[in-house]
Design a protein around this motif. Structure first.
Motif, mmCIF file in Angstrom:
data_model
loop_
_atom_site.group_PDB
_atom_site.id
_atom_site.type_symbol
_atom_site.label_atom_id
_atom_site.label_comp_id
_atom_site.label_asym_id
_atom_site.label_seq_id
_atom_site.Cartn_x
_atom_site.Cartn_y
_atom_site.Cartn_z
ATOM 1 N N ASN A 183 0.824 -1.215 0.000
ATOM 2 C CA ASN A 183 0.000 0.000 0.000
ATOM 3 C C ASN A 183 0.858 1.266 0.000
ATOM 4 O O ASN A 183 0.439 2.317 0.456
ATOM 5 C CB ASN A 183 -0.975 -0.002 1.193
ATOM 6 C CG ASN A 183 -0.242 -0.207 2.505
ATOM 7 O OD1 ASN A 183 0.970 -0.017 2.592
ATOM 8 N ND2 ASN A 183 -0.955 -0.614 3.532
ATOM 9 N N ALA A 184 2.071 1.158 -0.540
ATOM 10 C CA ALA A 184 3.009 2.291 -0.533
ATOM 11 C C ALA A 184 2.434 3.526 -1.221
ATOM 12 O O ALA A 184 2.494 4.622 -0.675
ATOM 13 C CB ALA A 184 4.314 1.887 -1.206
ATOM 14 N N GLU A 185 1.860 3.343 -2.425
ATOM 15 C CA GLU A 185 1.351 4.503 -3.174
ATOM 16 C C GLU A 185 0.271 5.244 -2.390
ATOM 17 O O GLU A 185 0.282 6.466 -2.305
ATOM 18 C CB GLU A 185 0.788 4.087 -4.535
ATOM 19 C CG GLU A 185 1.828 3.933 -5.615
ATOM 20 C CD GLU A 185 2.307 2.507 -5.748
ATOM 21 O OE1 GLU A 185 1.460 1.621 -5.877
ATOM 22 O OE2 GLU A 185 3.534 2.281 -5.703
ATOM 23 N N GLU A 186 -0.659 4.479 -1.814
ATOM 24 C CA GLU A 186 -1.749 5.096 -1.038
ATOM 25 C C GLU A 186 -1.200 5.894 0.138
ATOM 26 O O GLU A 186 -1.599 7.022 0.385
ATOM 27 C CB GLU A 186 -2.696 4.021 -0.493
ATOM 28 C CG GLU A 186 -3.581 3.427 -1.555
ATOM 29 C CD GLU A 186 -4.394 2.266 -1.029
ATOM 30 O OE1 GLU A 186 -4.406 2.034 0.191
ATOM 31 O OE2 GLU A 186 -5.010 1.583 -1.850
ATOM 32 N N LYS A 187 -0.269 5.257 0.873
ATOM 33 C CA LYS A 187 0.319 5.927 2.035
ATOM 34 C C LYS A 187 1.011 7.226 1.605
ATOM 35 O O LYS A 187 0.854 8.263 2.227
ATOM 36 C CB LYS A 187 1.344 5.009 2.710
ATOM 37 C CG LYS A 187 0.722 3.898 3.537
ATOM 38 C CD LYS A 187 0.606 4.325 4.989
ATOM 39 C CE LYS A 187 -0.246 3.383 5.815
ATOM 40 N NZ LYS A 187 0.390 2.112 6.091
ATOM 41 N N LEU A 188 1.783 7.119 0.526
ATOM 42 C CA LEU A 188 2.528 8.289 0.053
ATOM 43 C C LEU A 188 1.594 9.430 -0.341
ATOM 44 O O LEU A 188 1.817 10.573 0.030
ATOM 45 C CB LEU A 188 3.421 7.911 -1.144
ATOM 46 C CG LEU A 188 4.649 7.062 -0.820
ATOM 47 C CD1 LEU A 188 5.301 6.563 -2.084
ATOM 48 C CD2 LEU A 188 5.652 7.846 0.005
ATOM 49 N N SER A 189 0.536 9.108 -1.088
ATOM 50 C CA SER A 189 -0.341 10.193 -1.547
ATOM 51 C C SER A 189 -1.122 10.802 -0.387
ATOM 52 O O SER A 189 -1.325 12.006 -0.336
ATOM 53 C CB SER A 189 -1.275 9.724 -2.663
ATOM 54 O OG SER A 189 -2.135 8.734 -2.176
ATOM 55 N N SER A 190 -1.531 9.969 0.587
ATOM 56 C CA SER A 190 -2.290 10.544 1.719
ATOM 57 C C SER A 190 -1.387 11.425 2.586
ATOM 58 O O SER A 190 -1.802 12.465 3.077
ATOM 59 C CB SER A 190 -2.959 9.450 2.547
ATOM 60 O OG SER A 190 -2.000 8.738 3.279
ATOM 61 N N ILE A 191 -0.115 11.035 2.735
ATOM 62 C CA ILE A 191 0.825 11.861 3.520
ATOM 63 C C ILE A 191 1.130 13.157 2.771
ATOM 64 O O ILE A 191 1.129 14.233 3.358
ATOM 65 C CB ILE A 191 2.097 11.055 3.848
ATOM 66 C CG1 ILE A 191 1.791 10.119 5.008
ATOM 67 C CG2 ILE A 191 3.266 11.969 4.212
ATOM 68 C CD1 ILE A 191 2.762 9.024 5.229
ATOM 69 N N ALA A 192 1.333 13.052 1.470
ATOM 70 C CA ALA A 192 1.599 14.236 0.666
ATOM 71 C C ALA A 192 0.423 15.219 0.754
ATOM 72 O O ALA A 192 0.634 16.427 0.879
ATOM 73 C CB ALA A 192 1.846 13.834 -0.790
ATOM 74 N N GLN A 193 -0.779 14.687 0.706
ATOM 75 C CA GLN A 193 -1.977 15.543 0.800
ATOM 76 C C GLN A 193 -2.047 16.253 2.161
ATOM 77 O O GLN A 193 -2.260 17.457 2.224
ATOM 78 C CB GLN A 193 -3.256 14.724 0.598
ATOM 79 C CG GLN A 193 -3.576 14.464 -0.849
ATOM 80 C CD GLN A 193 -4.761 13.501 -1.006
ATOM 81 O OE1 GLN A 193 -5.203 12.881 -0.063
ATOM 82 N NE2 GLN A 193 -5.253 13.393 -2.234
ATOM 83 N N SER A 194 -1.863 15.476 3.226
ATOM 84 C CA SER A 194 -1.977 16.080 4.560
ATOM 85 C C SER A 194 -0.881 17.121 4.809
ATOM 86 O O SER A 194 -1.094 18.138 5.422
ATOM 87 C CB SER A 194 -1.966 15.013 5.649
ATOM 88 O OG SER A 194 -0.722 14.381 5.707
ATOM 89 N N LEU A 195 0.317 16.852 4.274
ATOM 90 C CA LEU A 195 1.411 17.818 4.452
ATOM 91 C C LEU A 195 1.194 19.078 3.627
ATOM 92 O O LEU A 195 1.497 20.188 4.064
ATOM 93 C CB LEU A 195 2.756 17.180 4.095
ATOM 94 C CG LEU A 195 3.302 16.175 5.112
ATOM 95 C CD1 LEU A 195 4.476 15.434 4.535
ATOM 96 C CD2 LEU A 195 3.722 16.873 6.406
ATOM 97 N N SER A 196 0.668 18.916 2.422
ATOM 98 C CA SER A 196 0.465 20.104 1.566
ATOM 99 C C SER A 196 -0.633 21.013 2.138
ATOM 100 O O SER A 196 -0.619 22.212 1.922
ATOM 101 C CB SER A 196 0.147 19.699 0.118
ATOM 102 O OG SER A 196 -1.033 18.934 0.105
ATOM 103 N N LYS A 197 -1.585 20.418 2.863
ATOM 104 C CA LYS A 197 -2.633 21.225 3.495
ATOM 105 C C LYS A 197 -2.047 22.100 4.609
ATOM 106 O O LYS A 197 -2.493 23.214 4.843
ATOM 107 C CB LYS A 197 -3.729 20.327 4.095
ATOM 108 C CG LYS A 197 -4.725 19.836 3.056
ATOM 109 C CD LYS A 197 -5.695 18.851 3.667
ATOM 110 C CE LYS A 197 -6.487 18.144 2.569
ATOM 111 N NZ LYS A 197 -7.083 16.889 3.053
ATOM 112 N N LYS A 198 -1.043 21.542 5.290
ATOM 113 C CA LYS A 198 -0.430 22.278 6.421
ATOM 114 C C LYS A 198 0.394 23.472 5.931
ATOM 115 O O LYS A 198 0.597 24.421 6.643
ATOM 116 C CB LYS A 198 0.466 21.334 7.229
ATOM 117 C CG LYS A 198 -0.320 20.366 8.099
ATOM 118 C CD LYS A 198 0.624 19.398 8.782
ATOM 119 C CE LYS A 198 -0.155 18.255 9.427
ATOM 120 N NZ LYS A 198 0.731 17.193 9.873
ATOM 121 N N GLN A 199 0.912 23.367 4.733
ATOM 122 C CA GLN A 199 1.840 24.421 4.262
ATOM 123 C C GLN A 199 1.123 25.683 3.832
ATOM 124 O O GLN A 199 0.008 25.658 3.376
ATOM 125 C CB GLN A 199 2.663 23.876 3.089
ATOM 126 C CG GLN A 199 3.669 22.867 3.593
ATOM 127 C CD GLN A 199 4.711 22.502 2.557
ATOM 128 O OE1 GLN A 199 4.547 22.784 1.386
ATOM 129 N NE2 GLN A 199 5.779 21.878 2.971
#
Length: 199
Positions: A183-199
């Motif tokens: 599930n690497a791709e899913e994990k990566l995209s969800s983390i990228a999304q949550s981090l981009s919201k914080k910025q």
């Protein structure tokens, strides 16, 4: 300069590569002595391929041969032991049982008819493999997890084994594979999304 998102994404990607490598090593160590007698092999993407149609099913049938049942009885508990261990369990999205056939079908009027008849056969074969695994007592402990992760996928002759000079090896193409999807791709995209919201 790498942003926080890029740094985190890179770290997770590296961790998943390491997990895949470790999982492949664990499978290799567990089964290396059995591959020859089972006529099986471990591919570079962690797929375990059972490649002898003489062991698997009768021609044109989805009934599992006694020999393949014996192989599954030996293989499945040990395989499940590895993939459900704390080290790997959370990295696994799906375990695909993939059935492949030859391109040939006696008396099929066209190549497309042969493809569809083989599709039906390969789907039936993976379903009967899945059913055999889930109905056997060897998987009781992990039944719920396996119901969620284990899938039956008939692929007909869409991925034949091609030999030298681009010739299809019809016999080798008839095979059953256990393919692990992380599930690497899913994990990566969800983390990228949550981090981009914080910025």
């Amino acid at each position: 300069y790498m942003s926080k998102v890029e740094q985190t994404t890179t770290l997770i990607a590296m961790e998943y590569e390491r997990t895949k490598k470790d999982l492949r090593i664990a499978l290799q160590q567990e089964f290396s002595e059995n591959f020859k007698e089972w006529d099986a092999e471990l591919l570079s993407d962690m797929t375990i391929r059972f490649k002898n149609p003489e062991i698997l099913f009768n021609t044109g049938s989805d009934k599992i041969r006694f020999k393949f049942k014996q192989v599954l009885d030996n293989f499945i508990p040990r395989y499940i032991n590895i993939i459900t261990s704390q080290k790997f369990k959370n990295s696994i999205k799906e375990i695909r049982i993939e059935g492949h056939t030859s391109t040939f079908w006696a008396n099929a009027p066209t190549a497309l008819d042969a493809y569809f008849r083989n599709m039906k056969l390969s789907q039936a074969r993976t379903r009967s493999t899945l059913e055999y695994i889930l109905k056997s007592n060897i998987t009781k402990k992990n039944e719920l997890w396996l119901k969620e992760k284990l899938t039956a996928n008939g692929l007909s002759s869409s991925r034949p084994i091609i030999e030298k000079k681009n010739i299809i090896n019809e016999e080798a193409s008839q095979r059953v594979e256990f393919r692990i999807v992380t599930n690497a791709e899913e994990k990566l995209s969800s983390i990228a999304q949550s981090l981009s919201k914080k910025q």
